[in-house]
Motif scaffolding. Structure first.
Motif, PDB file in Angstrom:
ATOM      1  N   ASP A 108       0.838  -1.202   0.000  1.00  0.00           N
ATOM      2  CA  ASP A 108       0.000   0.000   0.000  1.00  0.00           C
ATOM      3  C   ASP A 108       0.873   1.251   0.000  1.00  0.00           C
ATOM      4  O   ASP A 108       2.000   1.248   0.510  1.00  0.00           O
TER       5      ASP A 108
ATOM      6  N   LEU B   5       2.482   4.440  -6.927  1.00  0.00           N
ATOM      7  CA  LEU B   5       1.246   3.776  -7.340  1.00  0.00           C
ATOM      8  C   LEU B   5       1.239   2.348  -6.806  1.00  0.00           C
ATOM      9  O   LEU B   5       2.276   1.690  -6.728  1.00  0.00           O
ATOM     10  N   SER B   6       0.045   1.874  -6.450  1.00  0.00           N
ATOM     11  CA  SER B   6      -0.102   0.541  -5.900  1.00  0.00           C
ATOM     12  C   SER B   6      -1.051  -0.284  -6.758  1.00  0.00           C
ATOM     13  O   SER B   6      -2.019   0.241  -7.324  1.00  0.00           O
TER      14      SER B   6
ATOM     15  N   ASP C 175      -3.108  -2.042  -5.524  1.00  0.00           N
ATOM     16  CA  ASP C 175      -4.385  -1.940  -4.806  1.00  0.00           C
ATOM     17  C   ASP C 175      -5.341  -0.979  -5.504  1.00  0.00           C
ATOM     18  O   ASP C 175      -6.568  -1.135  -5.401  1.00  0.00           O
ATOM     19  N   ASP C 176      -4.791   0.027  -6.206  1.00  0.00           N
ATOM     20  CA  ASP C 176      -5.641   1.054  -6.812  1.00  0.00           C
ATOM     21  C   ASP C 176      -6.624   0.466  -7.818  1.00  0.00           C
ATOM     22  O   ASP C 176      -7.789   0.869  -7.876  1.00  0.00           O
TER      23      ASP C 176
END
Length: 243
Positions: free
Chosen positions: A132, A153-154, A156-157
């Motif tokens: 994260d 940036l992950s 997860d996005d």
């Protein structure tokens, strides 16, 4: 706006797993050795198994953030290592201690210099991680390395994990559009990560600080290979200048 962009994997590449290994040693080292289990090997297999299950969940369109996968596998890994009663062998407090250290990982030697070299050469630096963003931003902040959160940036996005090619392509298209169509770089110490990014359309740079052996016979040739982060940065800069 820069026409040169480089995207780095973070955990395992710029950030070392050593605090996890040290935490396992601190909490469980003597107990593990009494069972014939090397603490570092347990940490390695736990990390690698978490990457596999994280990826499999993503491929099945059942995305779960990496940290949750890593935590959930702890007792399974003890069982797989030969511990007959994992939840008696290790306490919830042992797991919490290790997870706290996971959230406090540190940059590798040479990581800050690597980032600065690329910035000094005119590259805009990006991080693309399975972790994260808040945790990763903390790694850089603790090390005193300036890292705009908007450049982190992950997976997860979008809920799509690496190495699914779909996880790389939105960033690839964004960076190409910002650089007049020039191909950005992707750099990592995981050959599977660089190989997938390269297949998606990035130029690829691999560093041997984690895997040691590149295994190009499995993953294909790279644009840049080097044993160190600083050496990899130098080669990216030189390659870009000559192209």
């Amino acid at each position: 706006m820069s026409s040169k962009h480089v995207v780095f994997d973070i955990v395992g590449t710029l950030v070392s797993y050593d605090r996890i290994f040290d935490a396992i040693e601190t909490r469980l080292g003597d107990r593990l050795r009494a069972e014939g289990i090397k603490p570092r090997l347990l940490g390695y297999t736990w990390t690698e198994s978490a990457e596999r299950e994280y990826t499999n969940l993503s491929l099945a369109r059942s995305y779960v953030p990496f940290g949750q996968v890593f935590r959930a596998l702890f007792y399974r890994m003890l069982w797989s290592a030969g511990i007959e009663e994992p939840r008696t062998f290790a306490s919830p407090e042992d797991l919490e201690y290790i997870m706290e250290e996971y959230n406090s990982l540190e940059l590798r030697p040479g990581a800050a210099e690597c980032v600065q070299k690329l910035r000094d050469a005119g590259f805009t630096f990006w991080g693309f991680t399975a972790s994260d963003v808040k945790t990763v931003a903390g790694y850089f902040e603790k090390a005193g390395v300036q890292m705009p959160v908007e450049n982190l940036l992950s997976c997860d996005d979008a809920g799509v994990g690496k190495p699914d090619l779909g996880s790389y392509k939105p960033l690839l298209e964004k960076l190409r559009s910002e650089s007049g169509g020039k191909t950005p770089w992707f750099a990592a110490a995981h050959m599977w990560d660089v190989s997938a990014a390269r297949k998606a359309g990035f130029k690829g740079a691999w560093c041997g600080v984690w895997e040691k052996e590149p295994l190009t016979e499995l993953f294909g040739e790279m644009d840049v290979l080097d044993d160190t982060l600083v050496g990899m940065a130098d080669k990216i800069i030189a390659h870009q200048a000559s192209s």
